[in-house]
Design a protein around this motif. Structure first.
Motif, PDB file in Angstrom:
ATOM      1  N   LYS A 288     -15.883 -35.909  -6.777  1.00 44.26           N
ATOM      2  CA  LYS A 288     -17.208 -35.572  -6.248  1.00 44.26           C
ATOM      3  C   LYS A 288     -17.954 -36.875  -6.040  1.00 44.26           C
ATOM      4  O   LYS A 288     -18.235 -37.595  -6.994  1.00 44.26           O
ATOM      5  CB  LYS A 288     -17.975 -34.679  -7.230  1.00 44.26           C
ATOM      6  CG  LYS A 288     -17.332 -33.333  -7.447  1.00 44.26           C
ATOM      7  CD  LYS A 288     -18.113 -32.532  -8.468  1.00 44.26           C
ATOM      8  CE  LYS A 288     -17.413 -31.212  -8.744  1.00 44.26           C
ATOM      9  NZ  LYS A 288     -18.085 -30.478  -9.823  1.00 44.26           N
ATOM     10  N   ASP A 289     -18.279 -37.171  -4.760  1.00 40.01           N
ATOM     11  CA  ASP A 289     -18.930 -38.451  -4.486  1.00 40.01           C
ATOM     12  C   ASP A 289     -20.235 -38.312  -3.720  1.00 40.01           C
ATOM     13  O   ASP A 289     -20.712 -39.250  -3.101  1.00 40.01           O
ATOM     14  CB  ASP A 289     -17.981 -39.382  -3.729  1.00 40.01           C
ATOM     15  CG  ASP A 289     -17.622 -38.873  -2.343  1.00 40.01           C
ATOM     16  OD1 ASP A 289     -17.832 -37.682  -2.064  1.00 40.01           O
ATOM     17  OD2 ASP A 289     -17.123 -39.684  -1.542  1.00 40.01           O
ATOM     18  N   LEU A 290     -20.858 -37.147  -3.765  1.00 39.58           N
ATOM     19  CA  LEU A 290     -22.100 -36.897  -3.041  1.00 39.58           C
ATOM     20  C   LEU A 290     -23.281 -37.571  -3.750  1.00 39.58           C
ATOM     21  O   LEU A 290     -23.413 -37.487  -4.969  1.00 39.58           O
ATOM     22  CB  LEU A 290     -22.353 -35.395  -2.937  1.00 39.58           C
ATOM     23  CG  LEU A 290     -23.370 -34.927  -1.911  1.00 39.58           C
ATOM     24  CD1 LEU A 290     -22.934 -35.311  -0.495  1.00 39.58           C
ATOM     25  CD2 LEU A 290     -23.541 -33.423  -1.994  1.00 39.58           C
ATOM     26  N   SER A 291     -24.145 -38.232  -2.982  1.00 39.90           N
ATOM     27  CA  SER A 291     -25.324 -38.879  -3.527  1.00 39.90           C
ATOM     28  C   SER A 291     -26.275 -37.838  -4.119  1.00 39.90           C
ATOM     29  O   SER A 291     -26.448 -36.748  -3.570  1.00 39.90           O
ATOM     30  CB  SER A 291     -26.056 -39.645  -2.419  1.00 39.90           C
ATOM     31  OG  SER A 291     -27.320 -40.087  -2.868  1.00 39.90           O
ATOM     32  N   SER A 292     -26.923 -38.202  -5.213  1.00 38.90           N
ATOM     33  CA  SER A 292     -27.923 -37.298  -5.794  1.00 38.90           C
ATOM     34  C   SER A 292     -29.168 -37.216  -4.901  1.00 38.90           C
ATOM     35  O   SER A 292     -30.019 -36.356  -5.106  1.00 38.90           O
ATOM     36  CB  SER A 292     -28.309 -37.753  -7.199  1.00 38.90           C
ATOM     37  OG  SER A 292     -28.875 -39.047  -7.157  1.00 38.90           O
ATOM     38  N   TYR A 293     -29.270 -38.089  -3.899  1.00 42.62           N
ATOM     39  CA  TYR A 293     -30.391 -38.067  -2.951  1.00 42.62           C
ATOM     40  C   TYR A 293     -30.014 -37.399  -1.629  1.00 42.62           C
ATOM     41  O   TYR A 293     -30.795 -37.429  -0.676  1.00 42.62           O
ATOM     42  CB  TYR A 293     -30.883 -39.498  -2.667  1.00 42.62           C
ATOM     43  CG  TYR A 293     -31.634 -40.086  -3.835  1.00 42.62           C
ATOM     44  CD1 TYR A 293     -33.003 -39.911  -3.957  1.00 42.62           C
ATOM     45  CD2 TYR A 293     -30.974 -40.809  -4.821  1.00 42.62           C
ATOM     46  CE1 TYR A 293     -33.703 -40.441  -5.030  1.00 42.62           C
ATOM     47  CE2 TYR A 293     -31.662 -41.347  -5.895  1.00 42.62           C
ATOM     48  CZ  TYR A 293     -33.021 -41.159  -5.995  1.00 42.62           C
ATOM     49  OH  TYR A 293     -33.707 -41.677  -7.051  1.00 42.62           O
ATOM     50  N   ASP A 294     -28.836 -36.785  -1.555  1.00 42.91           N
ATOM     51  CA  ASP A 294     -28.387 -36.163  -0.304  1.00 42.91           C
ATOM     52  C   ASP A 294     -29.436 -35.175   0.213  1.00 42.91           C
ATOM     53  O   ASP A 294     -29.993 -34.392  -0.556  1.00 42.91           O
ATOM     54  CB  ASP A 294     -27.046 -35.449  -0.518  1.00 42.91           C
ATOM     55  CG  ASP A 294     -26.342 -35.154   0.784  1.00 42.91           C
ATOM     56  OD1 ASP A 294     -26.139 -36.089   1.578  1.00 42.91           O
ATOM     57  OD2 ASP A 294     -26.017 -33.977   1.024  1.00 42.91           O
ATOM     58  N   ASP A 295     -29.717 -35.251   1.518  1.00 46.09           N
ATOM     59  CA  ASP A 295     -30.697 -34.399   2.208  1.00 46.09           C
ATOM     60  C   ASP A 295     -32.142 -34.675   1.798  1.00 46.09           C
ATOM     61  O   ASP A 295     -33.026 -33.865   2.077  1.00 46.09           O
ATOM     62  CB  ASP A 295     -30.400 -32.903   2.015  1.00 46.09           C
ATOM     63  CG  ASP A 295     -29.120 -32.482   2.704  1.00 46.09           C
ATOM     64  OD1 ASP A 295     -28.778 -33.075   3.748  1.00 46.09           O
ATOM     65  OD2 ASP A 295     -28.463 -31.551   2.204  1.00 46.09           O
ATOM     66  N   GLN A 296     -32.410 -35.809   1.162  1.00 48.98           N
ATOM     67  CA  GLN A 296     -33.779 -36.141   0.774  1.00 48.98           C
ATOM     68  C   GLN A 296     -34.313 -37.296   1.619  1.00 48.98           C
ATOM     69  O   GLN A 296     -33.581 -38.208   1.976  1.00 48.98           O
ATOM     70  CB  GLN A 296     -33.849 -36.547  -0.700  1.00 48.98           C
ATOM     71  CG  GLN A 296     -33.546 -35.410  -1.656  1.00 48.98           C
ATOM     72  CD  GLN A 296     -33.690 -35.847  -3.094  1.00 48.98           C
ATOM     73  OE1 GLN A 296     -34.602 -36.603  -3.436  1.00 48.98           O
ATOM     74  NE2 GLN A 296     -32.803 -35.373  -3.951  1.00 48.98           N
ATOM     75  N   GLU A 297     -35.595 -37.259   1.919  1.00 46.80           N
ATOM     76  CA  GLU A 297     -36.286 -38.349   2.613  1.00 46.80           C
ATOM     77  C   GLU A 297     -36.600 -39.426   1.584  1.00 46.80           C
ATOM     78  O   GLU A 297     -37.178 -39.142   0.533  1.00 46.80           O
ATOM     79  CB  GLU A 297     -37.570 -37.824   3.248  1.00 46.80           C
ATOM     80  CG  GLU A 297     -38.409 -38.869   3.902  1.00 46.80           C
ATOM     81  CD  GLU A 297     -38.163 -39.007   5.394  1.00 46.80           C
ATOM     82  OE1 GLU A 297     -38.760 -39.899   5.987  1.00 46.80           O
ATOM     83  OE2 GLU A 297     -37.378 -38.230   5.966  1.00 46.80           O
ATOM     84  N   ILE A 298     -36.199 -40.674   1.884  1.00 49.22           N
ATOM     85  CA  ILE A 298     -36.422 -41.777   0.953  1.00 49.22           C
ATOM     86  C   ILE A 298     -36.891 -43.009   1.728  1.00 49.22           C
ATOM     87  O   ILE A 298     -36.821 -43.071   2.949  1.00 49.22           O
ATOM     88  CB  ILE A 298     -35.140 -42.128   0.155  1.00 49.22           C
ATOM     89  CG1 ILE A 298     -33.944 -42.436   1.100  1.00 49.22           C
ATOM     90  CG2 ILE A 298     -34.761 -41.028  -0.800  1.00 49.22           C
ATOM     91  CD1 ILE A 298     -33.791 -43.851   1.475  1.00 49.22           C
ATOM     92  N   LYS A 299     -37.338 -43.991   0.984  1.00 53.59           N
ATOM     93  CA  LYS A 299     -37.585 -45.332   1.521  1.00 53.59           C
ATOM     94  C   LYS A 299     -36.734 -46.262   0.686  1.00 53.59           C
ATOM     95  O   LYS A 299     -36.690 -46.132  -0.546  1.00 53.59           O
ATOM     96  CB  LYS A 299     -39.057 -45.702   1.409  1.00 53.59           C
ATOM     97  CG  LYS A 299     -39.357 -47.135   1.850  1.00 53.59           C
ATOM     98  CD  LYS A 299     -40.844 -47.436   1.909  1.00 53.59           C
ATOM     99  CE  LYS A 299     -41.522 -47.340   0.582  1.00 53.59           C
ATOM    100  NZ  LYS A 299     -42.933 -47.744   0.583  1.00 53.59           N
ATOM    101  N   THR A 300     -35.999 -47.195   1.321  1.00 53.73           N
ATOM    102  CA  THR A 300     -35.186 -48.147   0.583  1.00 53.73           C
ATOM    103  C   THR A 300     -35.337 -49.526   1.206  1.00 53.73           C
ATOM    104  O   THR A 300     -35.763 -49.654   2.358  1.00 53.73           O
ATOM    105  CB  THR A 300     -33.703 -47.713   0.518  1.00 53.73           C
ATOM    106  OG1 THR A 300     -33.018 -48.515  -0.451  1.00 53.73           O
ATOM    107  CG2 THR A 300     -33.015 -47.823   1.873  1.00 53.73           C
ATOM    108  N   ILE A 301     -34.988 -50.543   0.441  1.00 57.26           N
ATOM    109  CA  ILE A 301     -35.085 -51.929   0.887  1.00 57.26           C
ATOM    110  C   ILE A 301     -33.736 -52.582   0.637  1.00 57.26           C
ATOM    111  O   ILE A 301     -33.140 -52.391  -0.425  1.00 57.26           O
ATOM    112  CB  ILE A 301     -36.199 -52.670   0.126  1.00 57.26           C
ATOM    113  CG1 ILE A 301     -37.543 -52.013   0.421  1.00 57.26           C
ATOM    114  CG2 ILE A 301     -36.219 -54.156   0.493  1.00 57.26           C
ATOM    115  CD1 ILE A 301     -38.690 -52.512  -0.432  1.00 57.26           C
ATOM    116  N   GLY A 302     -33.245 -53.349   1.615  1.00 55.12           N
ATOM    117  CA  GLY A 302     -31.963 -54.008   1.442  1.00 55.12           C
ATOM    118  C   GLY A 302     -31.809 -55.222   2.336  1.00 55.12           C
ATOM    119  O   GLY A 302     -32.587 -55.441   3.269  1.00 55.12           O
ATOM    120  N   ILE A 303     -30.777 -56.002   2.035  1.00 57.41           N
ATOM    121  CA  ILE A 303     -30.450 -57.220   2.779  1.00 57.41           C
ATOM    122  C   ILE A 303     -29.388 -56.865   3.810  1.00 57.41           C
ATOM    123  O   ILE A 303     -28.332 -56.323   3.466  1.00 57.41           O
ATOM    124  CB  ILE A 303     -29.902 -58.304   1.835  1.00 57.41           C
ATOM    125  CG1 ILE A 303     -30.890 -58.566   0.689  1.00 57.41           C
ATOM    126  CG2 ILE A 303     -29.595 -59.592   2.609  1.00 57.41           C
ATOM    127  CD1 ILE A 303     -30.275 -59.261  -0.509  1.00 57.41           C
TER     128      ILE A 303
END
Length: 196
Positions: A41-56
């Motif tokens: 099982k590799d589904l993100s716990s945030y699947d189907d959720q609106e988020i904001k993220t920051i990355g390089i």
């Protein structure tokens, strides 16, 4: 009057908090427990959720366009980003930003801002976490949902053993491979035996 003013200020504070969105780290988006991985099982716990993220940004944005007849312009842009809390790959620190959104008329549009990104840029993305063929992706809400907020030295590839990703039968190894999803890696001493 004083009571009404207090209620009004409290209400405005609650409304303001509801619109302020705290950034979710790339690692938190990608992390899957060892127990879930052992059970494939590799589904993100945030699947189907609106988020904001920051990355390089790991690679220039114009290097990963995929041809697509279902998107205006005929292509799907994309980039991969690295969690800003670390200078290295792995440990669930990379994710793909999938550059297609649906406009108000129901048409698929490319997130053309991704084309202009350069490796090393730090970006803030607001969108929905989703999954495509087993890969966790962030789908920006629209073209203005990707913003450059800084820049550093571009990330380098991490050399890993192919055995972390697949076993001898070419089956995905979730327990040791999932943490590398969306990462920039280098595989040495391998031979391509077929392309499908």
């Amino acid at each position: 009057m004083k009571k009404q003013l207090t209620i009004l200020i409290t209400g405005l504070f609650v409304v303001t908090l509801s619109f302020a969105q705290t950034a979710v780290s790339v690692r938190d988006i990608q992390f899957v427990s060892p127990t879930d991985l052992a059970n494939c099982k590799d589904l993100s716990s945030y699947d189907d959720q609106e988020i904001k993220t920051i990355g390089i940004v790991m690679h220039d944005g114009n290097l990963t366009e995929l041809a697509s007849g279902s998107v205006n312009g005929g292509y799907r842009p994309g980039v991969h980003i690295l969690d800003t809390s670390s200078g290295g790959m792995g440990d669930f620190r990379g994710v793909q930003i999938h550059g297609v959104y649906t406009d108000g008329a129901g048409q698929s549009q490319p997130v053309s801002k991704l084309d202009n990104l350069v490796a090393g840029m730090i970006i803030e993305v607001t969108g929905e976490v989703g999954n495509y063929q087993g890969e966790t992706q962030v789908f920006p809400s629209d073209n203005s949902s990707v913003n450059v907020i800084g820049s550093i030295t571009a990330p380098s590839a991490q050399v890993i053993d192919l055995g972390k990703l697949n076993d001898n039968t070419r089956t995905n190894n979730y327990v040791t491979g999932e943490e590398w999803e969306g990462s920039f890696v280098q595989l040495n001493n391998v031979t391509v035996v077929s392309v499908s």
